[in-house]
Design a protein around this motif. Structure first.
Motif, PDB file in Angstrom:
ATOM      1  N   LEU A 326       0.825  -1.208   0.000  1.00  0.00           N
ATOM      2  CA  LEU A 326       0.000   0.000   0.000  1.00  0.00           C
ATOM      3  C   LEU A 326       0.862   1.262   0.000  1.00  0.00           C
ATOM      4  O   LEU A 326       0.532   2.254  -0.662  1.00  0.00           O
ATOM      5  N   GLU A 327       1.975   1.235   0.711  1.00  0.00           N
ATOM      6  CA  GLU A 327       2.887   2.376   0.737  1.00  0.00           C
ATOM      7  C   GLU A 327       3.498   2.611  -0.640  1.00  0.00           C
ATOM      8  O   GLU A 327       3.612   3.754  -1.099  1.00  0.00           O
ATOM      9  N   ILE A 328       3.874   1.520  -1.318  1.00  0.00           N
ATOM     10  CA  ILE A 328       4.445   1.652  -2.664  1.00  0.00           C
ATOM     11  C   ILE A 328       3.413   2.232  -3.635  1.00  0.00           C
ATOM     12  O   ILE A 328       3.728   3.079  -4.471  1.00  0.00           O
ATOM     13  N   LYS A 329       2.142   1.766  -3.518  1.00  0.00           N
ATOM     14  CA  LYS A 329       1.082   2.286  -4.391  1.00  0.00           C
ATOM     15  C   LYS A 329       0.849   3.779  -4.132  1.00  0.00           C
ATOM     16  O   LYS A 329       0.619   4.552  -5.077  1.00  0.00           O
ATOM     17  N   LYS A 330       0.910   4.183  -2.883  1.00  0.00           N
ATOM     18  CA  LYS A 330       0.713   5.603  -2.552  1.00  0.00           C
ATOM     19  C   LYS A 330       1.778   6.474  -3.201  1.00  0.00           C
ATOM     20  O   LYS A 330       1.541   7.646  -3.494  1.00  0.00           O
ATOM     21  N   GLU A 331       2.959   5.899  -3.406  1.00  0.00           N
ATOM     22  CA  GLU A 331       4.048   6.642  -4.050  1.00  0.00           C
ATOM     23  C   GLU A 331       3.876   6.701  -5.561  1.00  0.00           C
ATOM     24  O   GLU A 331       4.713   7.257  -6.273  1.00  0.00           O
TER      25      GLU A 331
END
Length: 365
Positions: A326-331
């Motif tokens: 989810l953190e990677i997608k937010k980036e």
């Protein structure tokens, strides 16, 4: 085990296969010892069969899903599934081929050559493989002995025959063992790699093996080692095809029921780490057996608490992986999967990872 409990266990096993016109059944006792009081150590939810990849045109249709929960037997130490999917669903058409994996194929070719050198005495000796897939192992030694593949998957059995390996398209059983003995004679070597864990009625299979190897034959099989599963291997080795997750401790409880003995054991670097065990009636026992049993006791593989701790690690793994994705997608980054093994489907389904998180995955096989 009490006499009454044995009788209950025997009747339960017989009833299981009368009921297998159903898609799945739930058993209530241990498949090795029949003990009824098992500890649920891990619940992975409901999942489709791990090798049942969907075609594009089927994506909007309902998908068959079955419970995937893991239990520990406090009596014999077996880690196991109690929800058993009908083998006709899992294995009659099978997309997994040994030959598709170069490291795996090389491993089994080498194993075949080692077994032939160690145990085969003449070209008339019979080497039989239970669930021999597309006959990678047997093809490597067919010039050294008679070979026979017992492979129930129709599509895979045909590939085995194309390699010049005689193949019986059935599930192995004691009844089939009697027919084989009548037609082919006793087996010098019976091999079963990554298949014993697929079998619910272990009693029937081991009775058939004992019948076929007689006084002079050997049974050699490989299973994924439960010590690797809870250590470096990870929970994604758990799926419906794998009904049992073996330690040598639990296997000892199994083979002793048939007046058979382990005479050697090796830990081999395949599927993480696998146990290769050697079984017979009369061979001299190597000190490798006692040493490995002692190793497992030190790891406390005979205690439910060990697997309950493993379950907590699995839950934490899920949380950390989802947070990372989810953190990677937010980036604003795009995530691509590399590889599509059966174990990957356990990971994806348990974590609820779909194409909103990982757009696609690539698989050479």
């Amino acid at each position: 085990m009490a006499r009454g409990l044995k009788g209950i266990f025997r009747n339960r096993v017989e009833n299981i296969f009368k009921m297998m016109n159903q898609d799945f059944i739930h058993r209530t006792n241990c498949r090795i010892c029949g003990y009824p009081d098992l500890v649920k150590v891990l619940d992975l939810g409901e999942m489709p069969p791990a090798n049942a990849f969907l075609r594009k045109e089927d994506l909007n249709k309902p998908e068959q899903k079955f419970p995937l929960m893991v239990y520990f037997c406090k009596n014999c130490g077996l880690l196991q599934l109690l929800d058993i999917v009908n083998p006709e669903i899992l294995f009659r058409h099978y997309d997994y081929l040994t030959s598709a994996s170069k490291p795996l194929a090389e491993h089994f070719v080498q194993m075949g050559l080692e077994l032939a050198q160690r145990f085969v005495k003449s070209k008339n000796d019979l080497v039989m493989e239970i669930g021999g897939n597309d006959a990678v192992l047997l093809e490597s030694i067919k010039d050294k002995c008679r070979v026979l593949n017992i492979e129930p998957a129709r599509n895979v059995a045909e590939l085995s025959r194309q390699k010049g390996v005689e193949t019986i398209e059935e599930f192995f059983s004691k009844n089939l063992a009697q027919k084989i003995l009548e037609k082919y004679g006793p087996a010098r070597v019976i091999v079963a790699n990554n298949v014993v864990a697929h079998i619910d009625d272990l009693k029937d299979v081991f009775e058939g093996v004992k019948f076929l190897i007689g006084e002079d034959g050997v049974f050699v099989f490989e299973v994924h080692w439960v010590g690797n599963l809870i250590g470096e291997g990870g929970f994604d080795q758990i799926y419906h095809e794998h009904l049992s997750y073996f330690s040598l401790l639990s296997l000892t409880n199994l083979v002793s029921q048939f007046d058979l003995n382990f005479f050697d054991v090796q830990l081999v670097p395949i599927h993480g780490e696998s146990l290769r065990v050697y079984v017979s009636k009369n061979f001299n026992v190597s000190d490798s057996v006692a040493k490995f049993l002692e190793k497992e006791k030190k790891l406390e593989l005979d205690k439910a608490e060990t697997f309950l701790k493993f379950s907590e690690k699995v839950k934490k793994n899920k949380e950390e992986l989802l947070n990372l994705l989810l953190e990677i997608k937010k980036e604003g980054k795009k995530i691509i999967g590399y590889g599509a093994p059966a174990k990957g489907n356990t990971l994806l389904n348990y974590c609820g990872i779909d194409n909103t998180l990982i757009k696609e995955t690539w698989e050479i096989n």
